[in-house]
Design an enzyme around this catalytic site. Structure first.
Site, short mmCIF file in Angstrom:
data_model
loop_
_atom_site.label_atom_id
_atom_site.label_comp_id
_atom_site.label_asym_id
_atom_site.label_seq_id
_atom_site.Cartn_x
_atom_site.Cartn_y
_atom_site.Cartn_z
CG HIS A 257 -28.71 74.54 46.68
ND1 HIS A 257 -29.61 74.28 47.70
CD2 HIS A 257 -27.48 74.30 47.20
CE1 HIS A 257 -28.94 73.92 48.79
NE2 HIS A 257 -27.64 73.90 48.51
CB SER B 72 -44.71 72.17 18.27
OG SER B 72 -45.77 73.09 18.13
CE LYS C 225 -41.58 74.06 21.65
NZ LYS C 225 -40.84 74.42 22.85
CD GLU D 249 -41.63 67.22 27.94
OE1 GLU D 249 -41.38 68.40 28.16
OE2 GLU D 249 -42.31 66.86 26.96
#
Ligand code: ARG
Length: 463
Positions: free
Chosen positions: A144, A271, A277, A284
């Site tokens: 979980h 970024s 970043k 992804e």
């Protein structure tokens, strides 16, 4: 035909990538036609010569693909006839584009699956390499997404090795059913010429483990079903699903909140606005591309559903989803092998630039979640408590530790004994992360001894 309809019905601009399979299939067919006395030996020689030239033209980029000639099959056959005359026109004896295309797709997919199986082996090896370096590294195992029990990082990676091993196994299964010959089914009903289909199958390597020719046994089925392509895409979807789960974990682990691992800069991007970043673009994108492969599976199933026997032009639509599935899967597997395991440095022969692991961050995280609570319960069971009572006793201890904002192992012995009198000094070994890990010493468990056995098993299997 209007230009629009021509463009709508043509497939040459995507099915030309079947050219090698098309020529391979044609040569096997022609050789059989000659052996059966259906065409002359001279015709076969002319066809072989023509195909050799066509191969060279396609490889050098000189071949002129023509939309007017609709698909890869007609393009190659037309050029052959241009080059060798009547022999070229005889090639299509006892054959239809329906059994031809079904054969081509199977041959093409077979060789792609062989590559995919190799790539799956590479990826497993990369994971085993990293696992070997991290047997003693402990991270929180989650259920979980809540800290559950301490787990060896190697054990976690080896879970993926199991998944990719099954993916490879599935690919081999699909390969077996793909590796059957439709050629000889002709348009749909078979043909009036005395073909030797088994000979063609043997020439094309469509044989089982004992070397028996594998031939589609019903002409209607042979030309029309694309279940092998659907099955492949299903196997590819499962593999991408595994990749996607791993991607999700890498993305989480790379976030500042976890900080468990880093991947090399070449798999991330910055970024345009936030200078600090380093985004995990590759995982992804893999997670995103998984959706696209699932889409192809649904597309192919829907394409096939409701088609009456035998061949229908609908089936021309099998190619783009299939091609894209193969391309996506191959690229993803390649990139993941390298991202995890690194790249061989030509100078040293050693792999470098793979994933970097931060054991301290993992340990800090595992200490936050009372990951050894089950161990305390098991300890009490060994002292004679029924498991359910032990479970409740430990719940009280966890509550107390939470109030004091400390770990179970940081509670003084006297306090622990307040929860149950049978608790003794040896409890602290049980409550330690390493003690917890070592204790899970059953087959398939996370104890380093077990993990090392698994690594050895994988090494032998993947060698
Ligand atoms: N380009 C076609 C396909 O991909 C080849 C078979 C065409 N057969 C036909 N009867 N029109 O399915």
């Amino acid at each position: 035909m209007s230009e629009l309809v021509k463009r709508y019905t043509a497939s040459v601009f995507f099915d030309k990538r079947l050219w090698q399979a098309d020529i391979q299939g044609s040569l096997a067919h022609a050789e059989m036609l000659a052996a059966q006395g259906i065409i002359a030996a001279q015709d076969l020689a002319d066809i072989q010569r023509g195909m050799a030239q066509i191969t060279q033209e396609i490889e050098s980029g000189a071949f002129e693909w023509q939309l007017d000639l609709e698909d890869v099959h007609l393009n190659i056959e037309a050029r052959l006839t241009q080059l060798v005359g009547d022999a070229g026109k005889r090639l299509h004896t006892g054959r239809s584009r329906n059994d031809q295309v079904a054969t081509d797709v199977r041959l093409w997919l077979r060789s792609e699956m062989d590559l995919i199986i190799e790539l799956l082996v590479d990826l497993q090896k990369s994971l085993v390499d990293v696992a070997e370096q991290n047997v003693e590294v402990i991270l929180p195992g989650f259920t979980h997404l809540q800290v559950a029990q301490p787990v060896s990082f190697a054990h976690h990676l080896l879970a993926y090795v199991e998944m990719f091993a099954r993916d490879a196994e599935r690919m081999s299964d699909v390969r077996r059913r793909t590796n059957r010959l439709p050629l000889g089914s002709a348009a749909l009903a078979g043909t009036t010429y005395p073909l030797d289909r088994e000979r063609v199958a043997r020439t094309l390597g469509m044989v089982d483990a004992e070397g028996h020719a594998q031939v589609c046994q019903n002409s209607l089925d042979g030309v029309s079903d694309r279940d092998f392509a659907i099955e492949f895409t299903a196997a590819a979807s499962l593999c991408m699903m595994h990749i996607s789960r791993m991607s999700e974990e890498l993305i989480l682990w790379m976030s500042q909140n976890f900080g468990f691992v880093k991947i090399a800069d070449r798999f991330t991007t910055g970024s345009s606005i936030m200078p600090q970043k380093k985004n995990p673009d590759v995982p992804e994108l893999a997670r995103g591309k998984t959706g696209r492969v699932f889409g192809h599976l649904m597309g192919l199933l829907t394409l096939m559903k409701g088609q009456p026997l035998a061949y229908n032009k609908d089936n021309q639509e099998d190619k783009e989803p299939l091609f894209d599935t193969v391309d996506t899967l191959k690229d993803t597997l390649r990139i993941f092998s390298e991202m995890i395991g690194g790249q061989v440095n030509a100078a040293t022969g050693l792999k470098e630039g793979g994933i970097t692991v931060n054991p301290d961050a993992m340990e800090t995280a595992v200490k936050k979640g009372y990951a050894t609570a089950t161990d305390l319960a098991d300890y009490l069971v060994k002292k004679g408590l029924p498991f359910r009572d032990a479970h409740e006793t430990v719940a009280h201890a966890v509550k107390a530790a939470t109030r004091q904002q400390c770990d179970l192992s940081e509670l003084p012995l006297a306090v622990l004994q307040g929860f149950h009198a049978s608790i003794e000094k040896d409890v602290f070994e049980v409550l330690s992360l390493r003690g917890s890990l070592n204790a899970r010493d059953t087959l398939g468990g996370t104890a380093p001894t077990q993990v090392k056995l698994q690594i050895a098993r994988h090494r032998a299997r993947l060698a």
